[in-house]
Design an enzyme around this catalytic site. Structure first.
Site, PDB file in Angstrom:
ATOM      1  N   SER A  21       0.858  -1.176   0.000  1.00 44.46           N
ATOM      2  CA  SER A  21       0.000   0.000   0.000  1.00 44.46           C
ATOM      3  C   SER A  21       0.898   1.231   0.000  1.00 44.46           C
ATOM      4  CB  SER A  21      -0.954  -0.040   1.194  1.00 44.46           C
ATOM      5  OG  SER A  21      -1.907   1.003   1.106  1.00 44.46           O
TER       6      SER A  21
ATOM      7  N   HIS B 200      -2.626  -0.982  -3.396  1.00 44.71           N
ATOM      8  CA  HIS B 200      -3.792  -0.114  -3.202  1.00 44.71           C
ATOM      9  C   HIS B 200      -3.641   1.148  -4.044  1.00 44.71           C
ATOM     10  CE1 HIS B 200      -4.413  -2.023   1.028  1.00 44.71           C
ATOM     11  NE2 HIS B 200      -4.885  -2.790   0.068  1.00 44.71           N
TER      12      HIS B 200
ATOM     13  N   ASP C 120      -4.389  -4.708   5.835  1.00 42.44           N
ATOM     14  CA  ASP C 120      -4.694  -5.595   4.723  1.00 42.44           C
ATOM     15  C   ASP C 120      -3.455  -6.449   4.438  1.00 42.44           C
ATOM     16  OD1 ASP C 120      -6.144  -6.758   2.667  1.00 42.44           O
ATOM     17  OD2 ASP C 120      -5.741  -5.143   1.241  1.00 42.44           O
TER      18      ASP C 120
END
Length: 191
Positions: free
Chosen positions: A14, A41, A134
């Site tokens: 991310s 992401h 995540d």
């Protein structure tokens, strides 16, 4: 390591992920023997420029994943913006617009968990820098399936929360510096 040969590599990142991947993917040789599936992401309102960016810097073929596409060794597949990337039982890719997971679509957990089901002990999972959790449950699923698990060292990572969460969920994972990751990955899939 594992008794099963590596069959696929999944990577999740991310915040700071583009820079981390730029330290890894260009180092992989053109004959890298595994498909590489990546969730990074990306805001849903932006067109995904990851494939063109990395294609210009890598020896591997780099593309945005397509629904029902079979995976090929030596190809990097980026999840499209605003779609979950999954692996089906036969190894083909699938895209989904299901609900957000960990505030994200694509979700690292969704990719890792579906890939663990498809590849079992032949899967290698890598969690890089990121600012949420995540990937933690997904990496745990990779470990539970008997696959190899790697985590970028949280201390020097651009964003520590994601690798720290992955380490809490999967304490047996190998933690390594960003600089060491390409060398370890180059050894995958070799007899």
């Amino acid at each position: 390591m594992t008794a099963d040969p590596a069959r696929a590599l999944v990577i999740g990142a991310s915040a700071g992920g583009v820079q981390a991947l730029l330290a890894i993917l260009p180092e992989l040789p053109a004959d890298f023997p595994l498909p590489v599936l990546i969730v990074l992401h990306v805001p849903a309102d932006r067109s995904n420029v990851l494939a063109p960016l990395f294609a210009s810097k890598c020896a591997l073929t780099v593309k945005e994943a397509e629904d029902k596409e079979p995976t090929q060794p030596g190809v990097v597949y980026f999840a499209p913006s605003d779609y979950h990337l999954l692996v089906e039982a036969d190894g083909a890719l699938a895209l989904s617009s299901d609900e957000l997971v960990n505030y994200s679509r694509p979700s690292i957990d969704v990719l890792f968990e579906s890939a663990a089901d498809a590849y079992g002990a032949g899967l290698v999972g890598l969690v890089l820098t990121g600012a949420n959790e995540d990937g933690a449950a997904g990496l745990k699923a990779v470990a539970a399936a008997g696959g190899l698990t790697f985590i970028e060292d949280p201390a020097p990572a651009y964003a520590r929360p994601m690798p720290e969460a992955a380490l809490r969920a999967c304490p047996a994972a190998q933690v390594m510096s960003l600089a060491r990751i390409p060398e370890i990955l180059k050894g995958l899939g070799q007899a």
